[in-house]
Design a protein around this motif. Structure first.
Motif, PDB file in Angstrom:
ATOM      1  N   MET A 137       0.831  -1.211   0.000  1.00 42.95           N
ATOM      2  CA  MET A 137       0.000   0.000   0.000  1.00 42.95           C
ATOM      3  C   MET A 137       0.855   1.245   0.000  1.00 42.95           C
ATOM      4  N   ASN A 138       0.310   2.315  -0.524  1.00 40.51           N
ATOM      5  CA  ASN A 138       0.959   3.617  -0.438  1.00 40.51           C
ATOM      6  C   ASN A 138       1.104   3.987   1.047  1.00 40.51           C
ATOM      7  N   GLY A 139       2.298   4.406   1.457  1.00 45.16           N
ATOM      8  CA  GLY A 139       2.576   4.671   2.874  1.00 45.16           C
ATOM      9  C   GLY A 139       1.658   5.706   3.490  1.00 45.16           C
ATOM     10  N   ASN A 140       1.385   6.794   2.746  1.00 46.91           N
ATOM     11  CA  ASN A 140       0.520   7.855   3.290  1.00 46.91           C
ATOM     12  C   ASN A 140      -0.915   7.361   3.448  1.00 46.91           C
ATOM     13  N   LEU A 141      -1.382   6.600   2.447  1.00 48.41           N
ATOM     14  CA  LEU A 141      -2.750   6.066   2.517  1.00 48.41           C
ATOM     15  C   LEU A 141      -2.866   5.107   3.706  1.00 48.41           C
ATOM     16  N   ASP A 142      -1.828   4.247   3.873  1.00 47.78           N
ATOM     17  CA  ASP A 142      -1.825   3.289   4.977  1.00 47.78           C
ATOM     18  C   ASP A 142      -1.882   4.023   6.326  1.00 47.78           C
ATOM     19  N   ARG A 143      -1.036   5.059   6.477  1.00 43.10           N
ATOM     20  CA  ARG A 143      -1.013   5.790   7.754  1.00 43.10           C
ATOM     21  C   ARG A 143      -2.345   6.485   8.022  1.00 43.10           C
ATOM     22  N   PHE A 144      -2.978   6.993   6.955  1.00 44.45           N
ATOM     23  CA  PHE A 144      -4.271   7.669   7.111  1.00 44.45           C
ATOM     24  C   PHE A 144      -5.352   6.666   7.525  1.00 44.45           C
ATOM     25  N   LEU A 145      -5.433   5.544   6.788  1.00 47.72           N
ATOM     26  CA  LEU A 145      -6.485   4.552   7.068  1.00 47.72           C
ATOM     27  C   LEU A 145      -6.340   3.946   8.448  1.00 47.72           C
ATOM     28  N   ARG A 146      -5.079   3.707   8.861  1.00 46.92           N
ATOM     29  CA  ARG A 146      -4.905   2.997  10.136  1.00 46.92           C
ATOM     30  C   ARG A 146      -5.178   3.877  11.355  1.00 46.92           C
ATOM     31  N   LEU A 147      -5.512   5.147  11.133  1.00 50.72           N
ATOM     32  CA  LEU A 147      -6.007   5.957  12.249  1.00 50.72           C
ATOM     33  C   LEU A 147      -7.302   5.327  12.775  1.00 50.72           C
ATOM     34  N   ILE A 148      -8.038   4.684  11.863  1.00 53.17           N
ATOM     35  CA  ILE A 148      -9.331   4.081  12.237  1.00 53.17           C
ATOM     36  C   ILE A 148      -9.310   2.556  12.107  1.00 53.17           C
ATOM     37  N   VAL A 149      -8.875   2.047  10.951  1.00 52.94           N
ATOM     38  CA  VAL A 149      -9.004   0.596  10.712  1.00 52.94           C
ATOM     39  C   VAL A 149      -7.631  -0.077  10.616  1.00 52.94           C
ATOM     40  N   VAL A 150      -7.649  -1.398  10.787  1.00 53.71           N
ATOM     41  CA  VAL A 150      -6.430  -2.195  10.631  1.00 53.71           C
ATOM     42  C   VAL A 150      -6.153  -2.324   9.130  1.00 53.71           C
ATOM     43  N   THR A 151      -4.956  -1.932   8.729  1.00 53.21           N
ATOM     44  CA  THR A 151      -4.590  -1.973   7.308  1.00 53.21           C
ATOM     45  C   THR A 151      -3.752  -3.229   7.021  1.00 53.21           C
ATOM     46  N   PRO A 152      -3.544  -3.550   5.736  1.00 49.69           N
ATOM     47  CA  PRO A 152      -2.700  -4.709   5.414  1.00 49.69           C
ATOM     48  C   PRO A 152      -1.313  -4.603   6.057  1.00 49.69           C
ATOM     49  N   HIS A 153      -0.694  -3.427   6.012  1.00 48.24           N
ATOM     50  CA  HIS A 153       0.651  -3.300   6.597  1.00 48.24           C
ATOM     51  C   HIS A 153       0.633  -3.481   8.111  1.00 48.24           C
ATOM     52  N   MET A 154      -0.415  -2.986   8.752  1.00 47.06           N
ATOM     53  CA  MET A 154      -0.472  -3.092  10.220  1.00 47.06           C
ATOM     54  C   MET A 154      -0.621  -4.550  10.653  1.00 47.06           C
ATOM     55  N   HIS A 155      -1.488  -5.309   9.970  1.00 46.81           N
ATOM     56  CA  HIS A 155      -1.709  -6.692  10.404  1.00 46.81           C
ATOM     57  C   HIS A 155      -0.514  -7.586  10.073  1.00 46.81           C
ATOM     58  N   LYS A 156       0.244  -7.242   9.037  1.00 50.27           N
ATOM     59  CA  LYS A 156       1.401  -8.079   8.663  1.00 50.27           C
ATOM     60  C   LYS A 156       2.415  -8.146   9.808  1.00 50.27           C
ATOM     61  N   VAL A 157       2.505  -7.068  10.593  1.00 48.00           N
ATOM     62  CA  VAL A 157       3.420  -7.054  11.746  1.00 48.00           C
ATOM     63  C   VAL A 157       3.064  -8.209  12.690  1.00 48.00           C
ATOM     64  N   HIS A 158       1.762  -8.443  12.855  1.00 47.93           N
ATOM     65  CA  HIS A 158       1.278  -9.483  13.763  1.00 47.93           C
ATOM     66  C   HIS A 158       1.648 -10.895  13.273  1.00 47.93           C
ATOM     67  N   HIS A 159       1.954 -11.024  11.991  1.00 46.68           N
ATOM     68  CA  HIS A 159       2.321 -12.339  11.442  1.00 46.68           C
ATOM     69  C   HIS A 159       3.832 -12.565  11.440  1.00 46.68           C
ATOM     70  N   SER A 160       4.576 -11.643  12.062  1.00 48.94           N
ATOM     71  CA  SER A 160       6.029 -11.763  12.077  1.00 48.94           C
ATOM     72  C   SER A 160       6.482 -13.009  12.848  1.00 48.94           C
ATOM     73  N   ARG A 161       7.583 -13.586  12.385  1.00 49.56           N
ATOM     74  CA  ARG A 161       8.172 -14.733  13.083  1.00 49.56           C
ATOM     75  C   ARG A 161       8.830 -14.298  14.393  1.00 49.56           C
ATOM     76  N   ASP A 162       9.113 -13.006  14.520  1.00 52.96           N
ATOM     77  CA  ASP A 162       9.711 -12.443  15.735  1.00 52.96           C
ATOM     78  C   ASP A 162       8.591 -12.228  16.758  1.00 52.96           C
ATOM     79  N   GLN A 163       8.688 -12.970  17.883  1.00 56.52           N
ATOM     80  CA  GLN A 163       7.557 -12.968  18.820  1.00 56.52           C
ATOM     81  C   GLN A 163       7.238 -11.584  19.394  1.00 56.52           C
ATOM     82  N   ARG A 164       8.263 -10.709  19.491  1.00 57.48           N
ATOM     83  CA  ARG A 164       7.999  -9.363  20.027  1.00 57.48           C
ATOM     84  C   ARG A 164       7.020  -8.622  19.118  1.00 57.48           C
ATOM     85  N   GLU A 165       7.103  -8.914  17.816  1.00 55.18           N
ATOM     86  CA  GLU A 165       6.190  -8.270  16.860  1.00 55.18           C
ATOM     87  C   GLU A 165       4.848  -9.011  16.797  1.00 55.18           C
ATOM     88  N   THR A 166       4.928 -10.355  16.915  1.00 54.62           N
ATOM     89  CA  THR A 166       3.673 -11.142  16.928  1.00 54.62           C
ATOM     90  C   THR A 166       2.777 -10.684  18.076  1.00 54.62           C
TER      91      THR A 166
END
Ligand SMILES: [Zn+2]
Ligand SMILES: [Zn+2]
Length: 264
Positions: free
Chosen positions: A179-208
């Motif tokens: 996603m476009n970075g600015n669009l992602d930052r704007f949308l995630r003020l309210i909703v979970v965006t693709p970039h935001m949820h991908k962090v949760h799928h990280s193999r690094d448990q601190r990010e999961t």
């Protein structure tokens, strides 16, 4: 609203959005995975069908409970005389807050994690990952929905609106799209965006152990579980010890909650 959002209409919306996002993943992918997309999707599609069946089997319980609470005026929403719009907004917020709690507990409890590993063992997250969950996890999530319906007195039509929004957003947030970075930052003020949820799928448990929110992103900010940015160049999806073919087959995924494996 109920008559507009029939089971068939909801399924059609899911299938159409899945097709659109699947196509978009070819045009603007976040990652270019090496594996066959179709072969990778098969167990996820099978688990999605099981999720649909589980929801169909248990949908009568949500319907009966919602009808019961409305008929007897049970629930916090009946303290005030709420308009239909207020019921919709507050009902969707309440169901999403309970979905956040249900998700956090899937990570924080031993039993919950046994089941939720199925979702997190995905090493190539894409739109088909959205409903890759064990039927046991589906039952757990439905129980939390029932609790929200009973505590707040949420009418059935609001529950259906929530399930539609949650289903569509689940597909969006798992889609392998950049996603476009600015669009992602704007949308995630309210909703979970693709970039935001991908962090949760990280193999690094601190990010999961962050970004648990379902539709609305502000629950993570509110409860201090928000990770805003990570380096997508370094992000690796999946779970150590769960990558082999047997564990990633449909049989392996269905058996996964019943095998013991301790995270290092
Ligand atoms: Zn999770
Ligand atoms: Zn996910």
């Amino acid at each position: 609203m109920q008559s507009l959002l029939t089971e068939q209409m909801r399924l059609l919306m899911i299938v159409v959005l899945c097709g659109l996002l699947w196509s978009l993943e070819s045009v603007v992918p976040l990652y270019r995975f090496q594996n066959s997309r179709v072969r990778h999707a098969l167990p996820n599609v099978a688990l999605t069908l099981l999720l649909v069946l589980t929801n169909l089997a248990l949908s009568f319980s949500s319907a009966s409970l919602a009808e019961f609470s409305v008929r007897h005026g049970i629930g916090l929403f009946f303290i005030a005389d709420l308009s239909a719009w207020s019921q919709a907004v507050l009902g969707v917020l309440a169901l999403d807050l309970f979905a956040y709690f249900a998700h956090v507990l899937l990570h924080k409890s031993w039993l919950g994690w046994q089941f939720h590993r199925v979702h997190h063992s995905e090493s190539t997250v894409d739109v088909t990952t959205a409903f890759r969950q064990h039927p046991g996890e589906s039952v757990w999530r439905i129980l939390w929905q029932l609790a929200a319906i009973l505590i707040f007195g949420i009418p059935l039509w609001v529950v259906i609106v929530y399930l539609v929004l949650a289903g569509l957003n689940a597909q969006m947030e798992h889609a392998n799209i950049r996603m476009n970075g600015n669009l992602d930052r704007f949308l995630r003020l309210i909703v979970v965006t693709p970039h935001m949820h991908k962090v949760h799928h990280s193999r690094d448990q601190r990010e999961t152990d962050s970004n648990y929110s379902n539709i609305f992103s502000f629950w993570d900010r509110l409860f201090g579980t928000y990770t805003p940015e990570i380096d997508f160049g370094k992000l690796r999806y999946g779970l150590d010890g769960f990558d082999d073919k047997e564990r990633q087959s449909l049989r392996g995924l269905l058996k996964m909650p019943f095998i013991s494996y301790t995270r290092a």
